[in-house]
Design a protein around this motif. Structure first.
Motif, PDB file in Angstrom:
ATOM      1  N   ASN A  23      -3.884 -30.206  -8.279  1.00 47.03           N
ATOM      2  CA  ASN A  23      -2.803 -31.067  -7.806  1.00 47.03           C
ATOM      3  C   ASN A  23      -1.658 -30.295  -7.170  1.00 47.03           C
ATOM      4  OD1 ASN A  23      -4.000 -33.535  -8.903  1.00 47.03           O
ATOM      5  ND2 ASN A  23      -3.519 -32.657 -10.904  1.00 47.03           N
ATOM      6  N   ALA A  24      -1.954 -29.125  -6.620  1.00 42.39           N
ATOM      7  CA  ALA A  24      -0.914 -28.308  -5.988  1.00 42.39           C
ATOM      8  C   ALA A  24      -1.551 -27.422  -4.922  1.00 42.39           C
ATOM      9  CB  ALA A  24      -0.203 -27.454  -7.034  1.00 42.39           C
ATOM     10  N   VAL A  25      -0.752 -26.993  -3.977  1.00 41.50           N
ATOM     11  CA  VAL A  25      -1.254 -26.156  -2.886  1.00 41.50           C
ATOM     12  C   VAL A  25      -1.221 -24.690  -3.306  1.00 41.50           C
ATOM     13  CG1 VAL A  25      -0.924 -25.447  -0.487  1.00 41.50           C
ATOM     14  CG2 VAL A  25      -0.443 -27.804  -1.168  1.00 41.50           C
ATOM     15  N   ALA A  26      -2.355 -24.009  -3.156  1.00 41.77           N
ATOM     16  CA  ALA A  26      -2.468 -22.596  -3.480  1.00 41.77           C
ATOM     17  C   ALA A  26      -2.810 -21.803  -2.220  1.00 41.77           C
ATOM     18  CB  ALA A  26      -3.545 -22.377  -4.542  1.00 41.77           C
ATOM     19  N   VAL A  27      -2.541 -20.512  -2.251  1.00 38.45           N
ATOM     20  CA  VAL A  27      -2.809 -19.655  -1.097  1.00 38.45           C
ATOM     21  C   VAL A  27      -4.304 -19.665  -0.765  1.00 38.45           C
ATOM     22  CG1 VAL A  27      -2.647 -17.313  -0.170  1.00 38.45           C
ATOM     23  CG2 VAL A  27      -0.832 -18.187  -1.654  1.00 38.45           C
ATOM     24  N   GLN A  28      -5.152 -19.628  -1.786  1.00 37.68           N
ATOM     25  CA  GLN A  28      -6.599 -19.605  -1.559  1.00 37.68           C
ATOM     26  C   GLN A  28      -7.052 -20.826  -0.750  1.00 37.68           C
ATOM     27  OE1 GLN A  28      -8.951 -19.591  -5.138  1.00 37.68           O
ATOM     28  NE2 GLN A  28     -10.884 -19.468  -4.053  1.00 37.68           N
ATOM     29  N   GLU A  29      -6.526 -21.980  -1.079  1.00 36.38           N
ATOM     30  CA  GLU A  29      -6.906 -23.206  -0.374  1.00 36.38           C
ATOM     31  C   GLU A  29      -6.590 -23.100   1.120  1.00 36.38           C
ATOM     32  OE1 GLU A  29      -5.514 -27.911  -0.251  1.00 36.38           O
ATOM     33  OE2 GLU A  29      -4.939 -26.630  -1.932  1.00 36.38           O
ATOM     34  N   VAL A  30      -5.386 -22.639   1.425  1.00 37.21           N
ATOM     35  CA  VAL A  30      -4.956 -22.523   2.815  1.00 37.21           C
ATOM     36  C   VAL A  30      -5.780 -21.462   3.545  1.00 37.21           C
ATOM     37  CG1 VAL A  30      -2.998 -21.957   4.311  1.00 37.21           C
ATOM     38  CG2 VAL A  30      -2.641 -23.311   2.234  1.00 37.21           C
ATOM     39  N   PHE A  31      -6.067 -20.355   2.856  1.00 40.62           N
ATOM     40  CA  PHE A  31      -6.855 -19.287   3.471  1.00 40.62           C
ATOM     41  C   PHE A  31      -8.285 -19.762   3.738  1.00 40.62           C
ATOM     42  CE2 PHE A  31      -8.996 -15.157   3.737  1.00 40.62           C
ATOM     43  CZ  PHE A  31      -8.097 -14.433   4.492  1.00 40.62           C
ATOM     44  N   GLN A  32      -8.857 -20.494   2.801  1.00 44.82           N
ATOM     45  CA  GLN A  32     -10.209 -21.025   2.996  1.00 44.82           C
ATOM     46  C   GLN A  32     -10.275 -21.998   4.166  1.00 44.82           C
ATOM     47  OE1 GLN A  32     -11.034 -22.554  -0.967  1.00 44.82           O
ATOM     48  NE2 GLN A  32     -12.492 -20.916  -1.367  1.00 44.82           N
TER      49      GLN A  32
END
Length: 251
Positions: A23-32
Motif C-alpha cells: 500500500n505504498a510506493v517503493a523504489v523497487q516498484e518504480v525501477f521495475q
C-alpha cells in the motif's frame, strides 16, 4: 541471457524504502516499471540491500538477468529516460551469471548526516538530522571506536518478525568528522542489522548528552538487549554510501 549490474542513486524522501510494498510506493516498484518499459518486461531484480522509508542511497546496486542485447551504455540512457528525477542509474556493467547483488556483496558503507548548529537549514529538511546542541567529536570518536571489530550487535537491532539468525557483524570503520556545521558519521561493515546504523547514531547522541560514557559502549554490546542502547535516529540523515564487491566486478 546476460546478468547486468546497475549502480543507482536515489532520494528516499518520497519512498517507503527499496522493497515493494502493498500500500505504498517503493523504489523497487518504480525501477521495475522503468525496466519493463525499456526491455518489454520487467526482470526479477536482486538488490544489494533493503533501505527503509526515508533512507537515501548515494550508491545502491541491483542485478538482473536480461534477455535483450542492449549495450550497457544504452541501458543507462534508456533507464534514466523513464525513471523519475529522484532516481538515477549511474552505471551498468555485465557480470557473471552467478553474480547476485546481495549475496556477492562483500560489505557496505553508510554515512549519517547531522546538521549541528542552533539554526535549522530548511534545505536540509528530510536530508539530515538537525541536532542543535554542541557535539564533542573527540569524545564521540572514542565511543565509536568501540563499534569496530566483530561483535554481536543485538543491542543495535530493532527486533521484528524477521528471523534473528546470526547477529554478529564485523565493523571495519566507525568515525565522525565535521565539515562546517555538518557532522558525518561514517560506518563500514561486512553487513548490517535492521536499523543498526540509526541505533548506533542514537547511542552516540546519548554519549553526547552525558547519559552514557564512551567506555560504556562495550557494556551495551555485551548486554545484547535493545533497551541498553540509545534511540533509533531518524531515517532522514542516513545514506547508503558505497557497496563493496570483488574488484573485478565493478571494474
Amino acid at each position: 541471457m546476460r546478468n547486468v549490474l546497475f549502480r543507482i542513486s536515489y532520494d528516499g524522501s518520497g519512498y517507503h524504502g527499496w522493497q515493494v510494498q502493498k500500500n505504498a510506493v517503493a523504489v523497487q516498484e518504480v525501477f521495475q516499471q522503468a525496466m519493463g518499459r525499456v526491455l518489454g518486461k520487467a526482470p526479477d531484480l536482486k538488490a544489494c540491500s533493503r533501505t527503509d522509508t526515508g533512507v537515501h542511497a548515494l550508491q545502491f546496486c541491483v542485478s538482473a538477468i536480461v534477455e535483450r542485447d542492449i549495450p550497457c551504455e544504452r541501458l543507462v540512457a534508456a533507464m534514466n529516460h523513464f525513471l523519475p528525477p529522484d532516481i538515477a542509474v549511474l552505471s551498468c556493467c555485465e557480470v557473471p551469471l552467478d553474480f547476485h547483488a546481495r549475496y556477492s556483496c562483500r560489505g557496505k558503507e553508510y554515512v549519517y548526516k547531522i546538521w549541528n548548529t542552533p539554526v535549522r537549514n530548511p534545505f536540509l529538511n528530510g536530508y539530515a538530522l538537525h541536532y542543535w546542541y554542541p557535539l564533542d567529536l573527540e569524545k564521540l570518536n572514542r565511543a565509536a571506536a568501540h563499534y569496530v571489530g566483530a561483535h554481536d550487535f543485538t543491542s543495535f537491532c530493532t527486533l521484528d518478525s524477521r528471523d534473528r539468525g546470526d547477529m554478529v557483524r564485523t565493523v571495519t570503520k566507525a568515525q565522525l568528522h565535521r565539515e562546517g556545521d555538518m557532522v558525518l558519521f561514517t560506518v563500514a561493515a561486512d553487513g548490517f542489522l535492521y536499523n543498526m546504523v540509526r541505533i548506533m547514531v542514537g547511542t552516540l547522541l546519548r554519549v553526547a548528552q552525558g547519559k552514557l560514557t564512551p567506555e560504556q559502549i562495550p557494556e551495551v554490546l555485551e548486554k545484547r538487549e535493545r533497551s541498553a542502547a540509545g534511540p533509533t535516529a531518524p531515517a532522514c540523515g542516513l545514506y547508503l554510501n558505497r557497496v563493496f564487491y570483488d574488484e573485478d566486478v565493478m571494474g
